[in-house]
Design a protein around this motif. Structure first.
Motif: not given
Ligand SMILES: [Zn+2]
Ligand SMILES: [Zn+2]
Ligand SMILES: [Zn+2]
Lengths: 649, 649, 649
Positions: C100-101, A194-204, C97-98, C145, C359, A416
């Protein structure tokens, strides 16, 4: 018709009889009960207790009220979440959200689906054909408090299945998400998170797929209940009470599975959370934003395919906003008339009697906690007397003007954003408000809607444009105005091969070759006619062979097109607000041949069948735009503040 | 008498002798040691090392200083938390708060209670009757850095037991919490969880019970230490050093178990964190809020049942606020006199010598890190010389005016804020400040206090009113002024059956039928006498047969009562600030027959026995309100900025 | 020489040939490829695929381009983090930190070091001596980041080892951290935890040691790669592309292990995130801060020991800032010239073609997504034509003026802020900007740098002063100006025994006896010459026998020294900004005998060998400060906005 929300489980049985009698006496026809009462229906696992609800429905029905029965799935009992902890939702930081309020469930929990089906089916079997139960409400306010999105293991599992279904192969997903970027490639659907807690934003696309998935989960959860109700309660309309200001899931999609779209009208908090400047919030403090409520009536009329109810109408000050000011005396009446004018066939007040305990004890009601009538009660009595004077059976006609609201486009600008000040919700409302200030009746439409018969179509933020929609628009007689970013993304959130506005090239010969978002402290200038207007937020550079109708002026790319168009469609290359927006919208109406009023200021008008309505949100009296021969059923030509006029011409 | 905080464990033994000598030479009488030194008392499990502390106490005592010995429980050593990790507290997000600073313990940890008892008992046995140890301090600054509330498993367990004790049956809890609402019903105390990480706010009673529970945990933890000290250190007064601006637990309750309430006076940070506007913060930047410090002296005098000490007096700029400005030269002297005037019998400066390492290295002291006297040292020397000129033995008398500060009421408005700008701490201080600007000596009282002899009682935010308090108030001769929200909640945080102000109906015939909270950008108008005053934050609609003394004016409910009252009590239906507050407070004083000064501006006055005091917080000289025959012991009739005057009349 | 960043893995092979041809045609010499392509190099564990990269390099090289090959360690593939989850970093709250980026790795993961070494070595062996591969880039943008700091178990383990190495004994650590304070004593290195989630701030030495440790982890990770590249790619320069505005690790230390420091130039976002007021941000909205970019060129010239490249030059609006305005037309050209003037030998644009997915789809490029030239392309063509007109081989000379930037000092003020408005990054830039407005060429230096030959050394925030640096400064001919807080901390973040400025007492006879930080709404006054200047943020009280050159005026300590100094060094006791800063810097230059221009306003100048440069960041034309006999190679004496002039005299 008017109604009220009532919670028999919160009051001693001795009061029920008298309450029902007084509701009827006031002139109410409908009463909503049961949502949030699971713990009373089933206090212990499997121990179903219907007796109290039987009696409550009986008391209300025998008093002459039509019951709307709510399924209780918005609040699973404690014993249930203790038995099956994976019912609980998980927030974006990964923390389990605990029991103790409401909406503490994850739409992806398989166990919760079973349990919800079990209680709903039991209820539907018992009351489906009950003579006093005239309608059903499913659950309550999907999406309240960020509950559409859950980051649980159950959601992760379901998301993977949903993706496998959507894409078929992992390569198709890799292509859609653009995982050639930053080595994001996946080898299998089981690898996806799932797209949470990534280092940066995920792929939109990853993010927007999670939004789509979550929206689909709401749809299927709601559809599961709708199916059960249809099976066991044939012929009774099914509704859900939506909230305003929530675009977390596709309301059209959920609306497709119910018979009537209802929504909960809280204009005081809506004002404070809304689009207006602090100055305007102060000005409309006790009336609310003059356009926001009407906008959502029109939106939910579209969601309900013509059928809209108000399930909860604010009756006085409430409890949940940052501040909770009182509405002006008269506003409860005004809002009721406003709902009627915009097509609502039922308005139910929340709630009958103010409760003296728990989270909403500051939420006012028709009665004070001690049972005395409060201000709202008096205003409801007045509305009921006034309605009696009107010719019956008026239906709202199709409007001349359509405004497009598209959920996937909203998600696209969320995934975006490109600039912190681009706010699609505010932009949509601003366009709607400009139309309203010109006295225009508006239909809100999705891309799936029929466009025939409209003279003008306004698309303030249609980032993702359907080819079919363009086709339909091309073939109907309407003129169209598109805002910036229109057609800028494919359904997979990529830039169209032909550059934006992509599929709109069928209507307009132009390309957007640069976009920029602008900070609050910077102002652009747009030269339109002989006047220069300030603009901000967003600016595009476009290349076009179409006539230029307005242009930017200033140091940067002086003379570049700001508004272009041909005989069919126009494209605005900037976020317009204030005077510029009024200018552009007014011109477009004139071009489309839609008759308009001069700027109505704080007056608002509406039509329903033969009836004309006017509402005064201002602080001084104003003359309503009625024909000289108009016959006034309610109010007069000179409308005092907070006043309502209803006339036929 | 004056003292200082000293940390022998932080300095080489060679310095102790000289430090003690210089303290005595300066004229200090008291020295606080020991709190935070657990790791030195017990460097390894069970390995108790008293020798260094024996010597330190000996050196200080032999130099003629009276030792206040602190129990070290605010800072358990690393080996202890490693042995028993469930000592550590858990924050509101559910994250364990780690070792590495201080206050890293959960009040509900059973293991920590045992360990704290063990070290305190060992200390108390060793030093309880030591001839140089004259007083004891328990722990340090309860509540610093949000440490009253812990969301640990241990706290959950203890909370369940506390609830079972409080309610007896789960049905009683269900009734109190109002769990008929939203299906929140509990089947057993074991089902109850702590009120964090919910989807929405919990039942306010759930939340406030957690606050009450947490407050009781502080009380019992403190009481456990107090019992041990009483047993092993008979006859030595026991204190705790409270903080200002902390209402997280009931200080009266904790104060009941100690002999003297002491507190830590940091007016520079207090100003920046406090109630004033930025303009006024700039104006009082180097003097501090002229009323905040006095307020807490008076509050802790109540907490200490007449006995108050200053355990830590700011001696110059410190390290922990958002900004750390220097006080004006002279303020250390002024604050010392202010403490004395408000009844403090001991003022101890924090700290003797500035430390060159660790977290507080920017915290100034009487000495610079290199041992040279700093500014504060000089001012202390001056105070000591001045005190010598005064007649001894002055005691502060009971005031004519009482201001009610009630912890459960503070928790009630925290659990049910209803509007972001309602700030009970600021409101209480504003009322206190208005009284001070009229030159009034104030006693702060709890609802448990005796009211006999007061001419006027002010209750700015008494949401929960005790029937006994009302009775006592009714029978005493005092006039009373109540602020909005008074009596609006039962002890279980429900709306009274008779509507607010509930039990106050014994004094006033009125009901509050509507409340509203208002955003900052909106101003209401109140007509009082012939003048119109702005007001904001909170407004109520009341229904009353009592005379109306002031009324609202404007579009909304023009003429509605804003201040009502009879010969005994008045009720204010709005949060008054600025001129309106001065007007209402002034009128109330006149009505109650309390002699007052004209508005003193930046001067403040106080009395202690026969002594009159004046303090100039302003930027220009001002004449003190002394009788013409006054004899000045310190300062003069014309008081320069930062000046102190002491006189008898 | 100019270059471009290219991602063959993102485009069909059919396009490579044509892309390469067009790059060459435009006049580019360099192309960066490969960073972020691990998933293409090794799609499954151990399955190395070089064929596509072989071909891409071949196509580019045969077109005449020199390849810079990037190691792909900034983006480990999904299969790798799934195999070894302890690769993932942990954020300050303790959350993993997951994937995905990008940058989803912990520098302390032993497993990740092995895996990174494996892929880098494989790459280096394959391409180390490839004739088309002229240089190597290691990883990408360390620190983006917040990725320098990881709170993982691996980091905890490594931190303990690092501490054991640094301190030898736990007693030495206890002394350095000052654990006598608050019972923070440790019994063994194994007891130490990472400084997150504490109840209060940790010991500043604990915190700063974690920063130092984390910085060392970056250095050793980078050094590991550099060693492998040196071994297998002898003679090819190795670089890393640093970011601006990142002081999370010691760039000098990492720079010592590479051959060329490169950095990524994004002035539009830099402006918005930067030091300027909103008014000035509006003024420079489309040009960027006139000094920030130059500052980082000079900083990275120091980091690269004279060799600096621009690896990513912003070519138009981008995607990642709060708002993303377009640069003025001409700015891409101006920035390219600015880089050259400040010593850069290569400028590579990011990126060749705008990507239509993922992104960064809003990040502009030299080409639009459809392959047409965008604005930046045209400006690059112009620069290339202009460069051809210049005499070749100019090298930047050592400047007369040095500005000290010291990473440990930055960490010291981060660990001990003492006031929210003290911002070392802003202060350093402000001093640099003042020098630039006087037309001065500046060398940025670390404390390790040679100072010989400088006429003046400026140290705006040198909290921790090296004894060797003082020695070197004393012996060179330079005059020095020190800002407040200079020398205020020992390397272990303690206050020097002799009081601040500690080691600077070798140059100045003074002590700082008080510091204070000031809120934004308070203004101090400084009397300098006959004029009074406002000042804020920070003020010190100093005691000195040195001549006083400026003094404070006002209520508080009127006349106290604000600037003192002797024939060698000056010390400023306040944070100077605006006019005061211009006055102090200007005076210092005059005193040091450095010739300066009058305030250049929005013009900036620079020299590289015989070439003089001027840049106009303003909105009106201005005359450049060229000798009358100057020969203009680019531009003219009267420089239009966004203009560039290059001349020889
Ligand atoms: Zn809610
Ligand atoms: Zn603290
Ligand atoms: Zn980034």
């Amino acid at each position: 018709e008017l109604g009220v929300c009532y919670y028999p489980e919160q009051w001693p049985r001795e009061k029920w009889q008298d309450d029902a009698r007084r509701m009827k006496e006031l002139g109410l026809s409908w009463v909503r009960v049961g949502e949030f009462a699971w713990a009373h229906m089933e206090p212990r696992p499997g121990d179903l207790r219907w007796e109290w609800l039987d009696e409550a429905i009986d008391v209300l029905g025998r008093a002459g009220l039509k019951v709307i029965l709510g399924t209780p799935t918005a609040a699973p009992p404690k014993w249930l979440v203790d038995l099956y902890p994976d019912i609980l939702p998980v927030d974006t930081k990964g923390t389990v959200r605990k029991f103790g309020a409401r909406r503490h469930y994850c739409f992806s929990s398989r166990r919760y689906r079973q349990e919800a089906a079990r209680i709903v089916e039991a209820m539907a079997k018992r009351y489906g054909t009950h003579p006093f139960v005239y309608a059903w409400q499913i659950d309550n306010e999907y999406g309240d408090h960020d509950t559409v999105y859950s980051y649980s293991k159950e959601a992760e599992r379901a998301f993977r299945l949903w993706l496998a279904e959507r894409y078929g192969t992992i390569d198709a997903l890799n292509a859609a998400w653009g995982t050639n970027f930053w080595s994001m490639r996946y080898g299998a659907f089981e690898e996806i998170e799932l797209p949470n807690n990534l280092v940066e934003e995920p792929s939109p696309t990853h993010l927007v797929d999670f939004i789509r998935f979550s929206s689909d989960q709401v749809k299927s959860f709601n559809g599961m209940q709708a199916d059960l109700l249809r099976r066991h309660a044939p012929g009774r309309p099914v509704t859900h009470n939506f909230m305003s200001n929530n675009f977390d899931f596709d309301h059209y999609e959920v609306g497709a599975d119910i018979d009537i779209a209802s929504w909960d009208v809280y204009p005081m908090g809506g004002l404070l959370n809304g689009r207006l400047s602090d100055d305007n919030k102060a000005r409309y403090l006790r009336t609310g934003d003059p356009d926001q409520t009407a906008f959502y009536h029109d939106l939910y009329r579209a969601v309900g395919r013509g059928r809209v109810w108000v399930m909860e109408q604010q009756p006085g000050p409430v409890n949940w906003a940052s501040h909770n000011q009182a509405p002006a005396d008269g506003m409860v009446r005004l809002w009721t008339w406003l709902a009627y004018a915009h097509g609502a066939d039922m308005v139910s007040y929340f709630r009958w009697r103010q409760i003296h305990y728990a989270q909403e004890q500051f939420h006012s009601a028709l009665l004070l906690p001690n049972g005395e009538p409060d201000q709202g009660y008096q205003e409801v009595a007045q509305v009921i007397a006034e309605i009696a004077r009107l010719p019956a059976g008026a239906r709202r006609k199709k409007a001349e003007v359509a405004l497009v609201v598209d959920y996937p486009s909203r998600w696209a600008s969320r995934a975006l954003p490109q600039g912190r000040s681009y706010d699609a919700t505010a932009i949509g409302l601003d366009w709607y408000a400009a139309l309203s200030r010109y006295g225009i009746d508006v239909d809100i439409v999705g891309q799936h809607c029929d466009l025939d018969g409209y003279a003008a179509v306004f698309a303030p933020d249609l980032l993702i444009v359907d080819a079919v929609f363009v086709e339909r628009l091309a073939q109907c007689g309407a003129k169209a105005l598109f805002g910036p970013r229109s057609g800028s993304k494919t359904p997979n959130l990529q830039i169209p091969t032909s550059l934006p506005p992509g599929p709109l090239n069928a209507l307009l010969d132009m390309q957007v070759v640069r976009v920029e978002s602008l900070p609050e402290f910077h102002i652009e200038s747009v030269l339109h006619g002989n006047e220069t207007y300030p603009a901000s937020v967003w600016r595009e550079t476009i290349r076009t062979s179409e006539p230029v109708l307005a242009s930017f002026s200033g140091e940067y790319r002086d003379g570049a097109p700001a508004l272009v168009g041909n005989s069919k469609a126009r494209y605005l290359a900037v976020v317009a607000q204030g005077d510029l927006l009024m200018k552009v919208i007014g011109d477009t109406l004139d071009w489309a041949g839609v008759a308009r009023q001069p700027d109505l200021g704080d007056l608002r008008v509406s039509r329903r069948g033969p009836l004309h309505f006017a509402f005064n949100f201002g602080k001084v009296s104003a003359e309503v735009p009625a024909a000289t021969e108009a016959v006034f059923h309610v109010g007069e030509r000179i409308l005092t503040p907070i006043g309502v006029a209803v006339w036929t011409e």
